[in-house]
Design an enzyme around this catalytic site. Structure first.
Site, PDB file in Angstrom:
ATOM      1  N   HIS A   1     -19.183 -10.264 -24.978  1.00 58.84           N
ATOM      2  CA  HIS A   1     -19.987 -11.001 -25.955  1.00 58.84           C
ATOM      3  C   HIS A   1     -19.618 -10.642 -27.397  1.00 58.84           C
ATOM      4  O   HIS A   1     -19.153 -11.481 -28.175  1.00 58.84           O
ATOM      5  CB  HIS A   1     -21.479 -10.715 -25.746  1.00 58.84           C
ATOM      6  CG  HIS A   1     -21.985 -11.048 -24.381  1.00 58.84           C
ATOM      7  ND1 HIS A   1     -22.034 -12.320 -23.903  1.00 58.84           N
ATOM      8  CD2 HIS A   1     -22.476 -10.257 -23.389  1.00 58.84           C
ATOM      9  CE1 HIS A   1     -22.544 -12.331 -22.677  1.00 58.84           C
ATOM     10  NE2 HIS A   1     -22.813 -11.077 -22.342  1.00 58.84           N
TER      11      HIS A   1
HETATM   12  C1  BDR Z   1     -25.870  -9.490 -26.438  1.00 54.92           C
HETATM   13  O1  BDR Z   1     -26.912  -8.663 -25.951  1.00 54.92           O
HETATM   14  C2  BDR Z   1     -26.508  -7.321 -25.934  1.00 54.92           C
HETATM   15  O2  BDR Z   1     -26.929  -6.692 -24.765  1.00 54.92           O
HETATM   16  C3  BDR Z   1     -25.017  -7.323 -26.120  1.00 54.92           C
HETATM   17  O3  BDR Z   1     -24.599  -6.161 -26.815  1.00 54.92           O
HETATM   18  C4  BDR Z   1     -24.755  -8.573 -26.904  1.00 54.92           C
HETATM   19  O4  BDR Z   1     -24.875  -8.344 -28.297  1.00 54.92           O
HETATM   20  C5  BDR Z   1     -25.461 -10.461 -25.352  1.00 54.92           C
HETATM   21  O5  BDR Z   1     -26.539 -11.264 -24.988  1.00 54.92           O
END
Ligand code: BDR
Ligand code: CA
Length: 306
Positions: free
Chosen positions: A242
């Site tokens: 992500h």
């Molecule tokens: C986002 O949520 C967090 O757990 C990750 O680091 C990322 O920024 C993904 O949904």
């Protein structure tokens, strides 16, 4: 790819396994003149996200970059805990050194405002990898300084994809829906990097092997972090990267195809708080909706093994 001139950059983050990979990518990319890492509570509490930012910098030999602790809670609700995904230490139990320097106080928002005031308008970019609490406070408490932001690129939300914490809600937005609403309505040059693209930029076992084979610190530790992500989540042959997508967009926007949407946020108290709502009356922001995944993964790998 020829390197772009370096841009003044602040990373606002809650490390976080994928945050850590994103930070390592940024540290290995000369296009970013990283002036500081501001931290926010999100994946785990503020003390741990702040400690982790310092640990990542020591590992990368960049303790010269200050870490400034920010918001310890969302604007007006209780935070989540994702220790099941990111581990009790936020970094999946992967071994990191301890920070050398103490974090520079607990006032990331004032620090950001000062940096924006000191530098030429439009030259400071904020790359936001966690809940948008610090950014929203900057916008409301220091509007003149905030109007000088260059690019504001944030990982969050789900447009046509299901959410990852609710039916349509994504973690970063759901962790502080009120903050996201302030950011989307701010009129700032926001680019949102939602699950619609981050779920398409995925590391599989072969990708981890290629990172390990390079025997370079940023690549090896990224492989360990993603491996920890494999161990804490079940199913599938690959894991989504992500937060690195924010850096990849900042480095090479043409890897992504963007659309513009007026967006609101569900700020109610249902299980889907934080879901994005289409709002034709809202000012439009840019949202990444497509990605050239092979090229994005290739750029990430090349930078981590450099
Ligand atoms: C986002 O949520 C967090 O757990 C990750 O680091 C990322 O920024 C993904 O949904
Ligand atoms: Ca994050």
């Amino acid at each position: 790819m020829p390197h772009q001139p370096s841009r003044i950059t602040v990373i606002d983050t809650d490390p976080g396994i994928d945050d850590a990979v994103a930070i390592l990518l940024a540290l290995n990319s000369p296009e970013f003149d990283i002036r500081g890492i501001t931290t926010v509570a999100g994946n785990i509490g503020i003390a741990t996200t702040t400690r982790n930012a310092g640990r990542i910098l020591v590992l990368a030999g960049r303790s010269d970059i200050p870490v400034i602790a920010g918001a310890n809670a969302p604007l007006s609700r209780k935070g989540f805990d994702t220790a099941d995904i990111h581990g009790n230490d936020g970094l999946g139990g992967v071994s990191f050194p301890e920070p050398i320097a103490q974090p520079a106080g607990h006032d990331a928002v004032a620090w950001l405002a000062q940096l924006l005031d000191e530098e030429a308008a439009g030259t400071v970019d904020i790359l936001a990898l966690g809940p948008l609490t610090n950014v929203a406070r900057l916008l409301t408490e220091h509007p003149t300084s905030a109007s000088r932001i260059g690019r504001l690129i944030a990982m969050g939300g789900a447009i046509r994809e299901p959410g990852n914490i609710g039916l349509k809600a994504e973690f970063n937005i759901a962790a502080d829906p009120e903050a996201a609403e302030i950011v989307f309505a701010s009129g700032q040059p926001v680019t949102l990097i939602p699950l619609d693209v981050t779920r398409k930029v995925r590391a599989d076992r072969a990708y981890l092997s290629a990172l390990r084979a390079a025997a370079k610190p940023a690549a090896t530790i990224s492989a360990e972090l993603i491996d920890a992500y494999f161990q804490s989540t079940t199913g599938g042959e690959s894991r989504p990267l992500h937060d690195p997508c924010v850096m990849l967009y900042a480095l090479q926007p043409d890897l992504f195809g963007c659309e513009r949407f007026g967006l609101g946020v569900d700020t109610g108290n249902s299980g889907d708080a934080g879901a994005l709502l289409f709002d034709t009356n809202a000012g439009e922001i840019s949202v990444a909706m497509t990605v050239n995944s092979p090229a994005a993964l290739d750029l990430l790998r090349k930078r981590l093994i450099a």
